[in-house]
Design an enzyme around this catalytic site. Structure first.
Site, short mmCIF file in Angstrom:
data_model
loop_
_atom_site.label_atom_id
_atom_site.label_comp_id
_atom_site.label_asym_id
_atom_site.label_seq_id
_atom_site.Cartn_x
_atom_site.Cartn_y
_atom_site.Cartn_z
N LYS A 42 0.84 -1.20 0.00
CA LYS A 42 0.00 0.00 0.00
C LYS A 42 0.88 1.25 0.00
CE LYS A 42 -3.50 2.29 2.80
NZ LYS A 42 -4.41 2.20 3.93
N LYS B 32 9.43 -1.23 14.13
CA LYS B 32 9.99 -0.87 12.81
C LYS B 32 11.11 0.15 12.98
CE LYS B 32 5.75 -1.03 9.99
NZ LYS B 32 4.85 -0.19 9.23
N GLU C 106 -4.72 -6.96 14.75
CA GLU C 106 -4.19 -5.65 14.38
C GLU C 106 -5.31 -4.60 14.50
OE1 GLU C 106 -0.70 -5.18 11.50
OE2 GLU C 106 -2.31 -4.26 10.36
N HIS D 98 -5.30 -33.57 17.73
CA HIS D 98 -4.19 -34.38 18.23
C HIS D 98 -3.07 -33.50 18.76
CE1 HIS D 98 -5.85 -38.20 16.81
NE2 HIS D 98 -6.43 -37.43 15.90
N GLY E 108 -4.88 -1.81 5.10
CA GLY E 108 -4.05 -2.93 4.64
C GLY E 108 -4.70 -4.28 4.88
N ARG E 109 -5.20 -4.49 6.09
CA ARG E 109 -5.77 -5.81 6.42
C ARG E 109 -7.18 -6.01 5.86
NH1 ARG E 109 -4.65 -2.65 10.60
NH2 ARG E 109 -6.32 -1.82 11.90
N GLU F 276 10.47 -4.70 4.50
CA GLU F 276 10.54 -6.12 4.11
C GLU F 276 10.24 -6.27 2.62
OE1 GLU F 276 8.88 -4.92 6.70
OE2 GLU F 276 9.05 -6.24 8.45
O1 F6P Z 1 1.95 -4.44 9.87
C1 F6P Z 1 1.72 -3.10 9.62
C2 F6P Z 1 1.22 -2.87 8.23
O2 F6P Z 1 1.09 -1.49 8.08
C3 F6P Z 1 -0.09 -3.58 7.93
O3 F6P Z 1 -1.21 -2.93 8.39
C4 F6P Z 1 -0.01 -3.68 6.46
O4 F6P Z 1 -0.94 -4.60 6.00
C5 F6P Z 1 1.42 -4.10 6.28
O5 F6P Z 1 2.12 -3.35 7.25
C6 F6P Z 1 2.00 -3.89 4.92
O6 F6P Z 1 2.01 -2.55 4.54
P1 F6P Z 1 2.19 -2.13 3.03
O7 F6P Z 1 1.10 -2.71 2.24
O8 F6P Z 1 2.18 -0.64 3.03
O9 F6P Z 1 3.52 -2.66 2.56
#
Ligand code: F6P
Length: 552
Positions: A214, A516, A362, A393, A276-277, A220
């Protein structure tokens, strides 16, 4: 109204409806599910709901008509319905980020009107869906080729959190609907092992990377995307011009996408009012659409929309997300339950609960209310679970005979998917377990029943099952794209209801920020041995140990 009164009105635990529930809980104490069923022969039939393809049964809950009535009164008093209407209307209900919350617009029909700042967002949603459709058709038909002219046979989605969990989960769920000739993999972890395992056996000439972020700033994702680009160009022995055929971006941030080197023609847009979620119905679903095709993707969206409409219009007595949210409040706030298990009896739902973890935890893992005051009531539960029967199990022992109250959702399907062929016969056994578990959890086994089996007296306590463990059963006829959409929307709105009652902002996620920032600060200490200001003694000692072990 005095300031303290104004505050009292936003505190759910200060409301008369909350006190009434606490009193009611005390009155019900000691009541067993066995008693509730004995008292009301109609209970099994009455405590059910049909929403689209989903049959919900909440008869095995520690509730009576009175409990449900009081819970609905709490919902009304805490403004759940007003906030729901405000969300659907496009009001900026994400107050700490001053944003509208409009994932429901992502699955609204083309004829709908949903306005943000006076602008109808629905045409934009459908324009992006159309662009995704065209692209997916071109890739799936072989018309879109890689730099060397080879057909795309592999898709690698690079994203994390909401830019990974949704499509990755849905890809597993809908595997039997996917084009089996297309390999689709999901890379999220900044651990290079994730990317390595995803690409090690792929031909770069046949590989498309879908970079999903987003913000397009998530460390990452940008790290993995940069490594993927290096891998591709090195393996192809090609220059930067190859990127255009092998990289597309899903983002709200065109500037950063261009900066990364992806042509914004190859960018699929979404908007800041998509959390995002809550984003996998947006462009973030592109990898899924590539796998299942645009028609199936639209069926899934229709499933979401069906439950959106149910949540928006169904009366409180018959409103499934409302009910599920309120049941969670009953256990979390009035019985001190700390967690909630989601136990799907479908192998295809193996990542379903992991997806719900972000959605729920979240969203509702908050400890200040919408006004910034510390909350004095429990908020979001720990959400966990894996598919049955494997869990049986592993950890079911604790649910059956441990000391904790763990409400659980059981999700199952009447028909196995057609593709199972000769293995479909195992489905009845799977579902026999599904039904048996909720029965055992609710009704248990009394000492008298154990004794009647001739068990020696010293073993009777060990073999007794107290029962009284609450479960919701969700049964659908078959696992289809639409049913998946219905299920996810059900949980999205359940989470919404709980956040509204708790008076928290379910749509921000400030809690992920500190880690972060600190990671960025710590990295030079690991690589260059730099002195990092503000590192505490414990972390500093661990960093030194790490450097020694790394031979630095
Ligand atoms: O974990 C934090 C967060 O901001 C989430 O809400 C989001 O889904 C994720 O990082 C990834 O963010 P982006 O889509 O901006 O890379």
């Amino acid at each position: 109204m005095s300031e303290s009164n104004a505050q009292a009105t936003t505190r759910p635990d200060q409301r008369p409806e909350w006190h009434a529930l606490a009193k009611h809980r005390d009155e019900l104490a000691g009541t067993h599910l066995r008693d509730l069923f004995d008292r009301d022969p109609e209970r099994a039939g009455r405590y059910t709901l049909q929403v689209g393809d989903l049959h919900l049964d909440w008869s095995k809950h520690l509730v009576t008509d009175e409990t449900l009535r009081l819970l609905r009164e709490l919902a009304a008093a805490t403004g759940v319905f007003e906030l729901r209407d405000a969300m659907f209307r496009g009001d900026r209900i994400n107050i700490t980020e001053n944003r509208a919350v409009l994932h429901t617009a992502l699955r609204a029909p083309q004829s709908a009107t949903v306005e943000v700042d006076g602008e109808n967002v629905v045409p934009g949603v459908h324009a992006v869906l159309y662009k995704m459709t065209q692209f997916a058709d071109r890739v799936r038909s072989g018309e879109w080729t890689g730099h060397t002219g080879k057909r795309i046979r592999n898709v690698v989605n690079i994203g994390i959190g909401g830019s990974d969990l949704g499509p990755a989960m849905a890809y597993e769920v809908l595997r039997s609907y996917t084009d089996r000739d297309l390999t689709v993999r999901f890379v999220s972890n900044v651990d290079g092992a994730d990317l390595h395992e995803a690409v090690r056996d792929l031909d770069p000439a046949e590989t498309l990377f879908v970079i999903a972020s987003k913000t397009f700033t998530t460390i990452e994702t940008i790290t993995n995307a940069t490594s993927a680009r290096q891998w591709l160009l090195a393996r192809l022995g090609a220059g930067e011009d190859a990127v255009a055929k092998h990289f597309v971006a899903l983002s709200t941030n065109a500037e950063k996408v261009a900066e990364f080197g992806i042509d914004t023609q190859n960018m699929f847009e979404f908007w800041d009012w998509v959390g995002g979620r809550y984003s996998y119905d947006s462009a973030i679903g592109l990898s899924l659409m590539l796998a299942i095709g645009p028609d199936r993707f639209r069926e899934m969206l229709a499933g979401f929309h069906l439950v959106d409409e149910h949540f928006r219009t169904a009366p409180p007595e018959h409103n499934a997300p409302l009910l599920m949210g309120l049941l969670g409040i009953w256990y979390g706030n009035f019985h001190d339950a700390q967690s909630h298990a989601v136990l799907p009896y479908s192998h295809y739902l193996s990542r379903f609960t992991a997806y719900l973890q972000q959605l729920d935890m979240e969203s509702n893992g908050k400890s200040v209310d919408r006004d910034g005051n510390p909350v004095a009531w429990q908020t979001g539960p720990v959400v966990w679970g894996t598919p049955g029967t494997n869990g049986q199990h592993a950890y079911y022992q604790l649910i059956h005979q441990g000391t904790k109250l763990i409400p659980a959702d059981f999700i199952g399907f009447a028909r196995p998917i057609a593709e199972l062929g000769p293995f479909a016969g195992q489905h009845d056994l799977l579902m026999a377990n599904f039904f048996a578990q909720t029965q055992a959890l609710a009704f248990g086994k009394t000492p008298e029943e154990v004794r009647a089996e001739g068990v020696s007296e010293e073993l009777v306590p060990h073999k007794t099952f107290r029962g009284n463990h609450p479960t919701t059963t969700i049964l659908a006829s078959e696992l289809t794209p639409s049913v998946l959409g219905q299920l996810i929307a059900l949980y999205e709105h359940k989470v919404f209801v709980q956040g509204a009652v708790w008076n928290i902002d379910s749509f921000d996620q400030w809690g992920v920020e500190l880690g972060k920032v600190l990671a960025k600060r710590v990295e030079p200490a690991l690589t260059e041995g730099a002195d990092v200001a503000g590192l505490d003694a414990s972390t500093s000692a661990l960093v030194s140990k790490y450097r020694t072990l790394r031979g630095r």
